[in-house]
Design a protein around this motif. Structure first.
Motif, PDB file in Angstrom:
ATOM      1  N   VAL A  64       1.081  -1.107  -0.446  1.00  0.00           N
ATOM      2  CA  VAL A  64      -0.086   0.067  -0.323  1.00  0.00           C
ATOM      3  C   VAL A  64       1.095   0.871  -0.089  1.00  0.00           C
ATOM      4  N   VAL A  65       1.232   1.794  -0.733  1.00  0.00           N
ATOM      5  CA  VAL A  65       1.819   2.990  -1.389  1.00  0.00           C
ATOM      6  C   VAL A  65       0.522   4.213  -0.977  1.00  0.00           C
ATOM      7  N   VAL A  66       1.515   5.416   0.085  1.00  0.00           N
ATOM      8  CA  VAL A  66       0.605   6.302  -0.100  1.00  0.00           C
ATOM      9  C   VAL A  66       1.513   7.287  -0.605  1.00  0.00           C
ATOM     10  N   PHE A  67       1.099   8.871  -1.420  1.00  0.00           N
ATOM     11  CA  PHE A  67       2.021   9.815  -1.846  1.00  0.00           C
ATOM     12  C   PHE A  67       0.670  10.954  -1.660  1.00  0.00           C
ATOM     13  N   HIS A  68       1.740  12.247  -1.518  1.00  0.00           N
ATOM     14  CA  HIS A  68       0.768  13.394  -0.372  1.00  0.00           C
ATOM     15  C   HIS A  68       0.575  14.350  -2.274  1.00  0.00           C
ATOM     16  N   SER A  69      -0.234  13.939  -3.137  1.00  0.00           N
ATOM     17  CA  SER A  69      -0.478  13.613  -4.469  1.00  0.00           C
ATOM     18  C   SER A  69      -1.868  13.515  -4.376  1.00  0.00           C
ATOM     19  N   SER A  70      -2.489  14.209  -5.562  1.00  0.00           N
ATOM     20  CA  SER A  70      -4.156  13.919  -5.797  1.00  0.00           C
ATOM     21  C   SER A  70      -3.997  12.787  -6.943  1.00  0.00           C
ATOM     22  N   ALA A  71      -5.496  11.525  -6.632  1.00  0.00           N
ATOM     23  CA  ALA A  71      -5.656  11.218  -7.417  1.00  0.00           C
ATOM     24  C   ALA A  71      -5.094  10.993  -8.837  1.00  0.00           C
ATOM     25  N   ALA A  72      -5.741  12.069  -9.032  1.00  0.00           N
ATOM     26  CA  ALA A  72      -5.323  12.079 -10.814  1.00  0.00           C
ATOM     27  C   ALA A  72      -4.244  12.373 -11.564  1.00  0.00           C
ATOM     28  N   GLU A  73      -3.282  12.815 -10.351  1.00  0.00           N
ATOM     29  CA  GLU A  73      -1.899  12.656 -10.565  1.00  0.00           C
ATOM     30  C   GLU A  73      -1.005  11.254 -10.313  1.00  0.00           C
ATOM     31  N   LEU A  74      -1.892  10.518  -9.524  1.00  0.00           N
ATOM     32  CA  LEU A  74      -1.159   9.792  -8.982  1.00  0.00           C
ATOM     33  C   LEU A  74      -1.915   8.209 -10.350  1.00  0.00           C
ATOM     34  N   ARG A  75      -2.707   8.665 -10.916  1.00  0.00           N
ATOM     35  CA  ARG A  75      -3.404   7.855 -11.951  1.00  0.00           C
ATOM     36  C   ARG A  75      -2.474   8.490 -13.287  1.00  0.00           C
ATOM     37  N   LYS A  76      -2.020   9.257 -13.481  1.00  0.00           N
ATOM     38  CA  LYS A  76      -1.368   9.863 -14.222  1.00  0.00           C
ATOM     39  C   LYS A  76      -0.014   9.244 -14.800  1.00  0.00           C
ATOM     40  N   TYR A  77       0.697   9.134 -13.285  1.00  0.00           N
ATOM     41  CA  TYR A  77       1.700   8.698 -13.008  1.00  0.00           C
ATOM     42  C   TYR A  77       2.840   7.543 -12.870  1.00  0.00           C
ATOM     43  N   GLU A  78       2.030   7.066 -11.943  1.00  0.00           N
ATOM     44  CA  GLU A  78       1.631   5.922 -10.800  1.00  0.00           C
ATOM     45  C   GLU A  78       1.159   4.699 -11.707  1.00  0.00           C
ATOM     46  N   GLY A  79      -0.198   4.994 -12.636  1.00  0.00           N
ATOM     47  CA  GLY A  79      -1.464   3.928 -12.254  1.00  0.00           C
ATOM     48  C   GLY A  79      -1.653   3.315 -13.152  1.00  0.00           C
ATOM     49  N   ASP A  80      -0.253   2.403 -13.494  1.00  0.00           N
ATOM     50  CA  ASP A  80       0.044   1.201 -14.107  1.00  0.00           C
ATOM     51  C   ASP A  80       1.343  -0.006 -13.084  1.00  0.00           C
ATOM     52  N   LEU A  81       1.285   0.717 -11.379  1.00  0.00           N
ATOM     53  CA  LEU A  81       1.993  -0.172 -10.725  1.00  0.00           C
ATOM     54  C   LEU A  81       0.556  -1.122 -10.333  1.00  0.00           C
ATOM     55  N   PRO A  82       1.588  -2.294  -9.787  1.00  0.00           N
ATOM     56  CA  PRO A  82       0.258  -3.593  -9.712  1.00  0.00           C
ATOM     57  C   PRO A  82      -0.201  -3.266  -8.312  1.00  0.00           C
ATOM     58  N   PHE A  83      -0.116  -2.489  -7.407  1.00  0.00           N
ATOM     59  CA  PHE A  83      -0.481  -2.635  -5.892  1.00  0.00           C
ATOM     60  C   PHE A  83      -1.476  -1.105  -5.473  1.00  0.00           C
ATOM     61  N   ASP A  84      -1.647  -1.216  -4.014  1.00  0.00           N
ATOM     62  CA  ASP A  84      -2.189  -0.229  -3.977  1.00  0.00           C
ATOM     63  C   ASP A  84      -2.101   1.181  -3.996  1.00  0.00           C
ATOM     64  N   LEU A  85      -2.663   2.370  -4.284  1.00  0.00           N
ATOM     65  CA  LEU A  85      -2.329   3.221  -4.129  1.00  0.00           C
ATOM     66  C   LEU A  85      -2.430   4.826  -3.567  1.00  0.00           C
ATOM     67  N   ILE A  86      -2.257   5.032  -2.530  1.00  0.00           N
ATOM     68  CA  ILE A  86      -3.429   5.971  -2.201  1.00  0.00           C
ATOM     69  C   ILE A  86      -3.017   7.557  -1.793  1.00  0.00           C
ATOM     70  N   ALA A  87      -3.935   8.167  -2.800  1.00  0.00           N
ATOM     71  CA  ALA A  87      -4.161   9.637  -2.666  1.00  0.00           C
ATOM     72  C   ALA A  87      -4.510  10.650  -0.996  1.00  0.00           C
ATOM     73  N   ASP A  88      -3.009  11.083  -0.469  1.00  0.00           N
ATOM     74  CA  ASP A  88      -3.272  11.939   0.947  1.00  0.00           C
ATOM     75  C   ASP A  88      -2.472  13.142   0.700  1.00  0.00           C
ATOM     76  N   PRO A  89      -3.328  14.243  -0.611  1.00  0.00           N
ATOM     77  CA  PRO A  89      -2.086  15.299  -0.235  1.00  0.00           C
ATOM     78  C   PRO A  89      -2.677  16.551   0.367  1.00  0.00           C
ATOM     79  N   THR A  90      -4.099  16.687   1.739  1.00  0.00           N
ATOM     80  CA  THR A  90      -3.668  17.228   2.317  1.00  0.00           C
ATOM     81  C   THR A  90      -2.829  16.173   4.349  1.00  0.00           C
ATOM     82  N   ARG A  91      -1.708  15.776   3.512  1.00  0.00           N
ATOM     83  CA  ARG A  91      -1.242  14.934   4.405  1.00  0.00           C
ATOM     84  C   ARG A  91      -1.775  14.442   6.003  1.00  0.00           C
TER      85      ARG A  91
END
Length: 186
Positions: A64-91
């Motif tokens: 489970v990978v958390v980024f301080h970016s929005s979901a839209a940004e995550l899908r744009k850059y990291e969307g092909d990764l085979p695990f769960d990506l969590i957007a946490d822009p408000t940290r």
């Protein structure tokens, strides 16, 4: 702020729409905190995780990978990764787990070889237009530090690491060494 020794039960929303239980009653969770979507250092590290994802799954670990970016940004850059990506822009999660931002993320000389490898690895994909260039002004800035937590199904934090620079995180080998040995099912 002390690191948590146990994790409060919650569900997180992955950018794919899947809900992720943390802790997971059936798996260990490797909760990773990365910098921003499109971060070359994070991307290189996460590709190493993706390449060996089958070994991680076999050890009973859910990534489970958390980024301080929005979901839209995550899908744009990291969307092909085979695990769960969590957007946490408000940290919110970053604060809860004691993950910091600091100039040493990029200024620590120990980060420079990883930054150079990441740029060298990322540049050809950008030039071929396979991936977009990292954002000029990423969500949450460029100075985030990484963090890793291994969480047991009962919520206990079995191991943790707060990175001291941008390229200071567990390798797959370190993660697998930290996982308790799984007994085979009869």
């Amino acid at each position: 702020m002390p690191l948590p020794s146990t994790v409060t039960t919650r569900t997180l929303d992955a950018v794919t729409g899947v809900t992720v239980p943390v802790p997971d009653p059936d798996h260990l969770i490797h909760l990773q905190f990365r910098r921003f979507a499109g971060c070359p250092v994070c991307n290189l590290h996460l590709r190493s995780i993706a390449t060996r994802h089958h070994e991680i799954l076999a050890a009973g670990i859910r990534e489970v990978v958390v980024f301080h970016s929005s979901a839209a940004e995550l899908r744009k850059y990291e969307g092909d990764l085979p695990f769960d990506l969590i957007a946490d822009p408000t940290r919110i999660l970053y604060r809860e787990f004691g993950i910091e931002s600091a100039p040493r993320a990029l200024l620590d000389p120990r980060a420079w070889p990883g930054i150079a490898r990441a740029v060298a690895s990322t540049l050809p994909t950008i030039l071929r237009k396979d991936k977009p260039a990292p954002p000029n002004k990423p969500d949450g800035g460029r100075l985030g530090l990484p963090g890793d937590f291994l969480i047991a199904p009962d919520g206990r934090v079995l191991a943790s690491k707060l990175g001291s620079h941008a390229d200071d995180q567990w390798s797959v080998d370190e993660l697998l060494r930290l996982a308790p040995i799984r007994e085979p099912h009869p």
